[in-house]
Enzyme design. Structure first.
Site, PDB file in Angstrom:
ATOM      1  N   HIS A 179       3.544   1.433  -6.086  1.00  0.00           N
ATOM      2  CA  HIS A 179       4.054   0.480  -7.086  1.00  0.00           C
ATOM      3  C   HIS A 179       4.538   1.311  -8.271  1.00  0.00           C
ATOM      4  CE1 HIS A 179       1.441  -2.912  -5.274  1.00  0.00           C
ATOM      5  NE2 HIS A 179       2.682  -2.983  -4.809  1.00  0.00           N
ATOM      6  N   SER A 180       5.825   1.204  -8.547  1.00  0.00           N
ATOM      7  CA  SER A 180       6.462   2.178  -9.443  1.00  0.00           C
ATOM      8  C   SER A 180       5.964   2.119 -10.888  1.00  0.00           C
ATOM      9  CB  SER A 180       7.987   1.990  -9.427  1.00  0.00           C
ATOM     10  OG  SER A 180       8.338   0.641  -9.227  1.00  0.00           O
ATOM     11  N   ARG A 181       5.533   0.967 -11.357  1.00  0.00           N
ATOM     12  CA  ARG A 181       5.132   0.861 -12.780  1.00  0.00           C
ATOM     13  C   ARG A 181       3.739   1.450 -13.025  1.00  0.00           C
ATOM     14  NH1 ARG A 181       4.778  -5.700 -13.253  1.00  0.00           N
ATOM     15  NH2 ARG A 181       3.092  -6.095 -11.773  1.00  0.00           N
ATOM     16  N   GLU A 182       3.042   1.799 -11.938  1.00  0.00           N
ATOM     17  CA  GLU A 182       1.673   2.289 -12.080  1.00  0.00           C
ATOM     18  C   GLU A 182       1.692   3.811 -12.320  1.00  0.00           C
ATOM     19  OE1 GLU A 182       0.435  -1.397  -9.156  1.00  0.00           O
ATOM     20  OE2 GLU A 182      -0.136   0.610  -8.547  1.00  0.00           O
ATOM     21  N   ARG A 261       7.819  -3.134 -10.161  1.00  0.00           N
ATOM     22  CA  ARG A 261       6.697  -2.891  -9.214  1.00  0.00           C
ATOM     23  C   ARG A 261       7.199  -2.591  -7.804  1.00  0.00           C
ATOM     24  NH1 ARG A 261       1.318  -5.269  -7.770  1.00  0.00           N
ATOM     25  NH2 ARG A 261       1.412  -6.100  -5.652  1.00  0.00           N
ATOM     26  N   ARG A 279       2.719  -5.097   0.616  1.00  0.00           N
ATOM     27  CA  ARG A 279       2.621  -6.343   1.370  1.00  0.00           C
ATOM     28  C   ARG A 279       3.463  -6.279   2.648  1.00  0.00           C
ATOM     29  NH1 ARG A 279      -0.283  -6.345  -2.289  1.00  0.00           N
ATOM     30  NH2 ARG A 279      -1.019  -8.061  -3.623  1.00  0.00           N
ATOM     31  N   HIS A 330      -3.614   2.923  -6.704  1.00  0.00           N
ATOM     32  CA  HIS A 330      -2.902   1.963  -7.553  1.00  0.00           C
ATOM     33  C   HIS A 330      -3.530   1.979  -8.951  1.00  0.00           C
ATOM     34  CE1 HIS A 330      -0.749  -0.455  -4.390  1.00  0.00           C
ATOM     35  NE2 HIS A 330      -1.594   0.213  -3.632  1.00  0.00           N
ATOM     36  N   SER A 331      -2.967   1.182  -9.819  1.00  0.00           N
ATOM     37  CA  SER A 331      -3.634   0.855 -11.096  1.00  0.00           C
ATOM     38  C   SER A 331      -3.255  -0.577 -11.415  1.00  0.00           C
ATOM     39  CB  SER A 331      -3.137   1.805 -12.203  1.00  0.00           C
ATOM     40  OG  SER A 331      -1.866   1.401 -12.694  1.00  0.00           O
ATOM     41  N   TYR A 332      -3.933  -1.311 -12.318  1.00  0.00           N
ATOM     42  CA  TYR A 332      -5.139  -0.908 -13.030  1.00  0.00           C
ATOM     43  C   TYR A 332      -6.257  -1.901 -12.698  1.00  0.00           C
ATOM     44  CZ  TYR A 332      -3.794  -4.768 -16.093  1.00  0.00           C
ATOM     45  OH  TYR A 332      -3.464  -6.011 -16.569  1.00  0.00           O
ATOM     46  N   GLU A 404      -7.972   1.396  -7.725  1.00  0.00           N
ATOM     47  CA  GLU A 404      -7.251   0.888  -8.882  1.00  0.00           C
ATOM     48  C   GLU A 404      -7.782   1.658 -10.080  1.00  0.00           C
ATOM     49  OE1 GLU A 404      -6.743  -3.244  -9.343  1.00  0.00           O
ATOM     50  OE2 GLU A 404      -6.732  -3.610  -7.177  1.00  0.00           O
TER      51      GLU A 404
HETATM   52  C1  LIG Z   1      -5.103  -3.611  -2.361  1.00  0.00           C
HETATM   53  C2  LIG Z   1      -4.389  -4.463  -3.383  1.00  0.00           C
HETATM   54  C3  LIG Z   1      -5.196  -5.650  -3.812  1.00  0.00           C
HETATM   55  C4  LIG Z   1      -4.025  -3.615  -4.573  1.00  0.00           C
HETATM   56  C5  LIG Z   1      -3.216  -4.322  -5.660  1.00  0.00           C
HETATM   57  C6  LIG Z   1      -1.993  -5.033  -5.107  1.00  0.00           C
HETATM   58  O1  LIG Z   1      -1.245  -4.439  -4.318  1.00  0.00           O
HETATM   59  O2  LIG Z   1      -1.819  -6.195  -5.477  1.00  0.00           O
HETATM   60  C7  LIG Z   1      -2.832  -3.241  -6.651  1.00  0.00           C
HETATM   61  C8  LIG Z   1      -3.938  -3.036  -7.649  1.00  0.00           C
HETATM   62  S1  LIG Z   1      -1.400  -3.519  -7.568  1.00  0.00           S
HETATM   63 ZN   LIG Z   2      -0.357  -1.488  -7.210  1.00  0.00          ZN
END
Ligand SMILES: CC(C)C[C@H](C(=O)O)[C@H](C)S
Ligand SMILES: [Zn+2]
Length: 443
Positions: A179-182, A261, A279, A330-332, A404
């Site tokens: 996720h690029s914003r992380e 994201r 996803r 990932h974060s956060y 996270e």
């Molecule tokens: C394994 C999932 C729940 C991680 C979550 C996401 O992808 O939504 C990140 C924290 S953005």
């Molecule tokens: Zn993420």
């Protein structure tokens, strides 16, 4: 104040940068499931009402959402009229963005004058890719660079391989930045790479790991999205992208959105850009906790592994056939989670994964006192279908975890660079715990 607001908005827009002046992040405490669904109703609307930073999960967990300045009045009335209690977590996002940009410019000047790389600063895609080249050259005895594919906008997808020899050894996979914003995750990945080469031969645990196993580290797992969070750099010919209203429509000229994201894929007839790369995996694809609305931040894409950034990893890991642990960062929120996201059912190795995540969280806590919660994704956070770690686990990689990182909501995705090294140091102790367990428990 009003003139300042207006001129910074126009200046930024003229530069093609998404402007977040006056945008706020509200923290909402939903009391029950009814209130949670009232929040969910705000997702993916046109024009965007809210961008969930921490999506609706369970009554005990706060929901953090960015609200565009233009929608603040409406959204606050909506919350108040439904008895949804909220507080203002970030008063003006653009203020934090300006501070972040200033810190990066200052660090860049210092790096240029001393021709050094700062592990305590955020970097652009170009800076990371050139760091990768010099890092691999400098440590050629233990690190090599592999290109596992190309992104939608034809950027190279790069993986660092740490190996002391052998062939197709048992290995550990670590990815950051899907996720690029992380941004804290890419910065943690870079620091971790340097930690591995500095500790080999010194830290006996890491030395044992690398004498037997390989480590693969993909730092920029979503290069197009990451470039878009920084850039002016728009690929020639690549479709320009949605605006800060989270990819509602394709606006020519907007070439940057720090809070992007997803990836940047576009398809004919689809009004919004980008697929959520967490996803798009086959396991549980399209289930609860993913969205079939292309304008949603959790849009799962047209079919499993449709995205080049995901299919490149799938191909690499499948062809390798000997990956024994996968850590997707990932974060956060400060959580350490294991499968499943797509189901409330416990995985077969639940006990072992729970105990391992507990010891990893304890090792992390010992460094700077940061508390991490741990457990399965669906029971600890929310249902999330088509996530990396579920696919890994169902593909036979027993030790699959999703981190996270910091923080729990003061800064969210805009974590100050001063926290990069402390975050990376504590995360390292958790990753090391998982790696040594994998080494000592072959399967
Ligand atoms: C394994 C999932 C729940 C991680 C979550 C996401 O992808 O939504 C990140 C924290 S953005
Ligand atoms: Zn993420």
């Amino acid at each position: 104040r009003w003139t300042l607001l207006v001129c910074s908005f126009f200046l930024a827009s003229a530069l093609g940068q998404m402007n977040f002046t006056g945008d706020q992040v509200l923290r909402v405490l939903a009391k029950n499931d009814k209130q949670l669904s009232l929040l969910r109703d705000l997702e993916g609307l046109k024009p965007l009402k809210v961008d969930f930073w921490r999506g609706p999960a369970r009554p005990s967990l706060p929901v953090d959402m960015r609200v565009p300045y233009s929608e603040l009045k409406d959204v606050k009335e909506y919350l108040e009229s439904h008895g949804l209690a909220y507080s203002i977590m970030i008063k003006d996002i653009q203020v934090l963005l300006d501070q972040e940009r200033e810190a990066m410019a200052k660090s860049r000047r210092l790096e240029r004058s001393t021709s050094s790389f700062s592990y305590s600063s955020y970097h652009t895609l170009e800076e990371i890719y050139s760091w990768i080249d010099s890092f691999v050259t400098e440590h050629a005895n233990i690190v090599s660079k592999i290109q596992i594919g190309q992104s939608f906008e034809n950027r190279s997808i790069l993986v660092l391989k740490f190996s002391t020899g052998g062939f197709q050894r048992q290995a550990i996979w670590i990815d950051t930045g899907i996720h690029s914003r992380e941004w804290i995750t890419h910065a943690t990945g870079i620091w971790t790479a340097d930690k591995i080469v500095s500790e080999y031969g010194k830290d006996c645990i890491l030395t044992n790991i690398l004498d037997t196993m390989d480590i693969f580290l993909e730092i920029v797992s979503n290069p197009d999205g990451f470039a878009f969070t920084h850039s002016m750099a728009r690929m020639s010919g690549a479709p320009t992208s949605g605006n800060g209203l989270s990819n509602q429509v394709i606006h020519p000229g907007l070439s940057q959105n720090r809070l992007w994201r997803k990836n940047k894929s576009s398809r004919p007839g689809v009004a919004c850009i980008g697929v959520d790369l967490n996803r798009n995996w086959k396991s549980g694809f399209g289930g609860n906790g993913s969205n079939d609305n292309p304008c949603s931040e959790t849009y799962h894409g047209p079919y499993p592994h449709s995205e080049p950034e995901v299919s490149a990893i799938v191909k690499f890991i499948t062809d390798h056939r000997n990956i024994k642990a996968l850590i997707s960062i990932h974060s956060y929120s400060q959580m350490l989670m294991y499968p499943y996201g797509y189901s409330l059912e416990p995985v077969s190795s639940k006990e072992e994964l729970c105990n391992l995540s507990k010891s990893a969280a304890q090792a992390l806590y010992k460094v700077h006192g940061m508390q991490y919660t741990y457990g399965s994704i669906s029971t600890t956070l929310y249902m999330a279908s088509g996530v990396t770690v579920d696919w890994a686990y169902d593909s036979g990689i027993k030790y699959s975890f999703s981190f996270e990182l910091r923080d729990t909501g003061q800064y969210g995705f805009l974590l100050p660079a001063t926290q990069i090294i402390p975050t990376a140091q504590e995360t390292w102790m958790a990753i090391r715990t998982i790696m040594i367990h994998t080494l000592n428990h072959p399967y």
